[in-house]
Design an enzyme around this catalytic site. Structure first.
Site, PDB file in Angstrom:
ATOM      1  N   GLU A  13       0.885  -1.178   0.000  1.00  0.00           N
ATOM      2  CA  GLU A  13       0.000   0.000   0.000  1.00  0.00           C
ATOM      3  C   GLU A  13       0.916   1.219   0.000  1.00  0.00           C
ATOM      4  O   GLU A  13       1.419   1.627   1.056  1.00  0.00           O
ATOM      5  CB  GLU A  13      -0.882  -0.007   1.258  1.00  0.00           C
ATOM      6  CG  GLU A  13      -1.814  -1.215   1.356  1.00  0.00           C
ATOM      7  CD  GLU A  13      -3.051  -1.084   0.483  1.00  0.00           C
ATOM      8  OE1 GLU A  13      -3.362   0.042   0.045  1.00  0.00           O
ATOM      9  OE2 GLU A  13      -3.692  -2.109   0.227  1.00  0.00           O
TER      10      GLU A  13
ATOM     11  N   CYS B 133      -2.468   9.570   2.483  1.00  0.00           N
ATOM     12  CA  CYS B 133      -1.982   8.945   1.240  1.00  0.00           C
ATOM     13  C   CYS B 133      -2.907   9.210   0.068  1.00  0.00           C
ATOM     14  O   CYS B 133      -2.448   9.343  -1.061  1.00  0.00           O
ATOM     15  CB  CYS B 133      -1.813   7.446   1.442  1.00  0.00           C
ATOM     16  SG  CYS B 133      -3.322   6.646   1.994  1.00  0.00           S
TER      17      CYS B 133
HETATM   18  P1  NAD Z   1       7.995   4.919   5.141  1.00  0.00           P
HETATM   19  O1  NAD Z   1       8.049   4.111   3.910  1.00  0.00           O
HETATM   20  O2  NAD Z   1       9.117   5.824   5.452  1.00  0.00           O
HETATM   21  O3  NAD Z   1       7.806   3.982   6.446  1.00  0.00           O
HETATM   22  C1  NAD Z   1       6.841   2.958   6.532  1.00  0.00           C
HETATM   23  C2  NAD Z   1       7.325   1.860   7.471  1.00  0.00           C
HETATM   24  O4  NAD Z   1       8.504   1.294   6.933  1.00  0.00           O
HETATM   25  C3  NAD Z   1       7.684   2.349   8.866  1.00  0.00           C
HETATM   26  O5  NAD Z   1       7.232   1.409   9.800  1.00  0.00           O
HETATM   27  C4  NAD Z   1       9.206   2.431   8.839  1.00  0.00           C
HETATM   28  O6  NAD Z   1       9.798   2.213  10.091  1.00  0.00           O
HETATM   29  C5  NAD Z   1       9.559   1.296   7.903  1.00  0.00           C
HETATM   30  N1  NAD Z   1      10.843   1.465   7.221  1.00  0.00           N
HETATM   31  C6  NAD Z   1      11.539   2.609   7.001  1.00  0.00           C
HETATM   32  N2  NAD Z   1      12.668   2.355   6.299  1.00  0.00           N
HETATM   33  C7  NAD Z   1      12.678   1.024   6.073  1.00  0.00           C
HETATM   34  C8  NAD Z   1      13.564   0.142   5.390  1.00  0.00           C
HETATM   35  N3  NAD Z   1      14.676   0.576   4.814  1.00  0.00           N
HETATM   36  N4  NAD Z   1      13.240  -1.173   5.326  1.00  0.00           N
HETATM   37  C9  NAD Z   1      12.103  -1.633   5.877  1.00  0.00           C
HETATM   38  N5  NAD Z   1      11.234  -0.839   6.550  1.00  0.00           N
HETATM   39  C10 NAD Z   1      11.513   0.464   6.645  1.00  0.00           C
HETATM   40  O7  NAD Z   1       6.603   5.739   5.043  1.00  0.00           O
HETATM   41  P2  NAD Z   1       6.069   6.862   6.008  1.00  0.00           P
HETATM   42  O8  NAD Z   1       6.879   8.095   5.845  1.00  0.00           O
HETATM   43  O9  NAD Z   1       5.879   6.309   7.369  1.00  0.00           O
HETATM   44  O10 NAD Z   1       4.600   7.099   5.403  1.00  0.00           O
HETATM   45  C11 NAD Z   1       4.326   7.988   4.358  1.00  0.00           C
HETATM   46  C12 NAD Z   1       4.183   7.253   3.044  1.00  0.00           C
HETATM   47  O11 NAD Z   1       3.240   6.198   3.156  1.00  0.00           O
HETATM   48  C13 NAD Z   1       3.629   8.146   1.939  1.00  0.00           C
HETATM   49  O12 NAD Z   1       4.300   7.861   0.737  1.00  0.00           O
HETATM   50  C14 NAD Z   1       2.178   7.743   1.843  1.00  0.00           C
HETATM   51  O13 NAD Z   1       1.566   8.010   0.604  1.00  0.00           O
HETATM   52  C15 NAD Z   1       2.259   6.289   2.123  1.00  0.00           C
HETATM   53  N6  NAD Z   1       0.986   5.800   2.631  1.00  0.00           N
HETATM   54  C16 NAD Z   1       0.270   4.932   1.871  1.00  0.00           C
HETATM   55  C17 NAD Z   1      -0.955   4.505   2.321  1.00  0.00           C
HETATM   56  C18 NAD Z   1      -1.793   3.548   1.526  1.00  0.00           C
HETATM   57  O14 NAD Z   1      -2.734   3.003   2.097  1.00  0.00           O
HETATM   58  N7  NAD Z   1      -1.511   3.306   0.264  1.00  0.00           N
HETATM   59  C19 NAD Z   1      -1.450   4.949   3.550  1.00  0.00           C
HETATM   60  C20 NAD Z   1      -0.675   5.831   4.286  1.00  0.00           C
HETATM   61  C21 NAD Z   1       0.551   6.254   3.834  1.00  0.00           C
END
Ligand code: NAD
Length: 483
Positions: free
Chosen positions: A220, A254
């Site tokens: 997602e 998002c």
């Molecule tokens: P992110 O990708 O930075 O983090 C998401 C999760 O991944 C966190 O738990 C984080 O700790 C973990 N993470 C970070 N680096 C990692 C790595 N190298 N390997 C594995 N895991 C890692 O996202 P964010 O900043 O928390 O959220 C914002 C983003 O999420 C935006 O792009 C938004 O559009 C998207 N989003 C999508 C949805 C959806 O339903 N499609 C919903 C909400 C947010």
């Protein structure tokens, strides 16, 4: 040891997974009654911890109104749980499948079987609903689950951990806390399914990590979701809905409309009406109680840089709504802002914005709009405001996005019976609806031959019935036919 907190301090995520798997393999899969009981426990926990969650989220963001947390998160979780409980019997039912002519009297069906252990990785922007709705889906499908909430909302993650540890034994539901390194280790675990919600760049890494163990994924992700305003459709309904979708949670959603495509004749009207609507929505400007702060300094600076860059390259940057009279009494409030005339290669038109800034790009024809969207990564959501006429149909048929909202923004996510998920760069797979249940279940086909039926006659040594079968299937007599 029976709770996640103890386990977190003394063992690794891999140990927790091993414990959950052993418990899964040594126990009958949860039946309908047991799954409903788990959903009911989760629902009761959310209501019990409601106030703690509201406080934690507000503290994590700098400010978020309790009302917004109720509407945008807790109601969604409770509604999802209720939807799953109501439809679970139907979702779990065996499905009879067709048996071809020569195998008649045998029976075939599909059983939806729990996959086992589901990993859930969540972002910070809706830290409760994006953790607990996937959890509810995993439990409804009869799985056990391990959750990895975001490190950027640490107070909320801590409440979630405490709440779930008090509600479920760690063999059923466990929480693992930590940042990117823990996330990376988590995504390498051999889950039976992994649901990741987050950014597209991290989604790529998670998919790479999961591929080592061939872990099936739901991704997602994010991206730039366009809102198209048909010519002559700048009106109160349109603007209210766009402002609501853009400014809820400070634009950190998002599926928020990322940028608007507005007919060139309507742009000035759009700016005026957007300003008037935002002034009504937030009477104290960015200090209004319902206006959410930007989650941290890094994101605040990132958004300021996007504005500075667009301004330097000649765009009009227009702060809209009421300007607060007093000095800021809130941290990291960024005023609702329109950006008009940014270039397509400016950072603001390339990166996902994730804040209360709405670039407005003009167009002359609907074909130009479709072309613009189709030359960019496929968006998570697409919004169209206008009549349901030929242009609207054209947009629906010729663009591909996760979901579409017609004359509304963001509330498609609250429709529990619709699948929710992206396509291409905005994700793969979906949850919510029966699609969520099925993505976390294994569809096992079962063929039951029974004692007496044709299949036994079709098997070696081949004879008259085999000849008959070949004739009917291939449409002519075979060379060896004795018929
Ligand atoms: P992110 O990708 O930075 O983090 C998401 C999760 O991944 C966190 O738990 C984080 O700790 C973990 N993470 C970070 N680096 C990692 C790595 N190298 N390997 C594995 N895991 C890692 O996202 P964010 O900043 O928390 O959220 C914002 C983003 O999420 C935006 O792009 C938004 O559009 C998207 N989003 C999508 C949805 C959806 O339903 N499609 C919903 C909400 C947010």
């Amino acid at each position: 040891m029976t709770n996640a907190q103890e386990l977190n301090s003394t063992s690794t995520a891999a140990d927790i997974l091993a414990r959950q798997r052993m418990a899964f393999l040594n126990t009958e899969p949860a039946n309908l009654k047991q799954r409903k009981a788990q959903l009911a426990k989760l629902r009761a926990a959310v209501l019990e911890y409601r106030s703690e969650l509201q406080q934690a989220i507000s503290a994590d963001f700098g400010h978020r109104s309790y009302h917004e947390t109720d509407v945008m998160e807790l109601v969604g979780v409770v509604q999802s749980i209720d939807y799953l409980s109501r439809h679970l019997r139907r979702f779990m039912k065996l499905e009879r499948r067709h048996v071809s002519l020569f195998y008649r009297s045998a029976q075939a069906h599909v059983e939806y079987q729990p996959k086992g252990i589901v990993g859930v990785m969540a972002p910070w922007n809706y830290p409760v609903s994006l953790t607990l709705i996937p959890l509810a889906t995993a439990l409804a499908a009869g799985n056990r689950a391990m959750l990895k909430p975001s490190e950027l909302t640490p107070r909320t993650s801590e409440v979630l951990e405490r709440m779930l540890a008090a509600t479920f034994p760690v063999e059923e539901v466990a929480v693992v806390l930590g940042g990117p390194e823990v996330g990376a280790a988590f995504s390498r675990l051999p889950f039976d399914h992994l649901l990741f919600t987050g950014s597209t760049p991290v989604g790529r890494k998670v998919m790479q990590a999961a591929s080592d163990n061939l872990v099936p994924l739901t991704l997602e992700l994010g991206g730039k979701s366009p809102v198209i305003v048909a010519r002559g459709q700048v009106n109160e309904r349109t603007i209210r809905s766009i402002a609501y979708g853009k400014l809820s949670n400070g634009g950190q959603t998002c599926v928020a409309p990322d940028y608007a495509l507005v007919h060139e004749d309507d742009v000035e009207d759009f700016i005026q009406q957007y300003h008037a609507t935002v002034s009504r929505f937030y009477p104290d400007g960015p200090h209004s109680n319902d206006y959410t702060s930007i989650v941290n300094d890094r994101h605040y600076d990132r958004l300021q840089n996007l504005l500075d860059d667009a301004r330097q390259k000649g765009a009009r940057v227009i702060e809209v709504g009421v300007k607060p009279e007093s000095a800021a009494n809130r941290v990291r409030t960024l005023a609702p802002t329109l950006v008009v005339g940014a270039h397509d290669d400016d950072a603001i038109m390339q990166e996902e914005i994730f804040g209360p800034i709405l670039p407005v790009r003009t167009y002359r024809s609907i074909d130009e709009v479709i072309d613009y969207i189709n030359h960019r990564p496929r968006p998570l959501a697409l919004y169209y405001f206008g009549e349901k006429d030929a242009d609207c149909q054209k947009v629906l048929k010729r663009t591909t996005s996760g979901n579409v909202g017609l004359n509304n923004t963001i509330i498609h996510v609250a429709q529990d019976d619709l699948p929710f998920g992206g396509v291409g760069a905005s994700g793969m797979g979906a949850y919510h609806g029966i699609e969520g249940f099925r993505s976390m279940s294994h569809a096992k086909g079962v063929f039951d031959q029974g004692r007496w039926n044709l299949p036994s006659l079709l098997q070696a040594p081949f004879g008259r019935f085999m000849e008959l079968a070949l004739q009917v299937t291939l449409g002519k007599k075979t060379s060896s036919s004795k018929l």
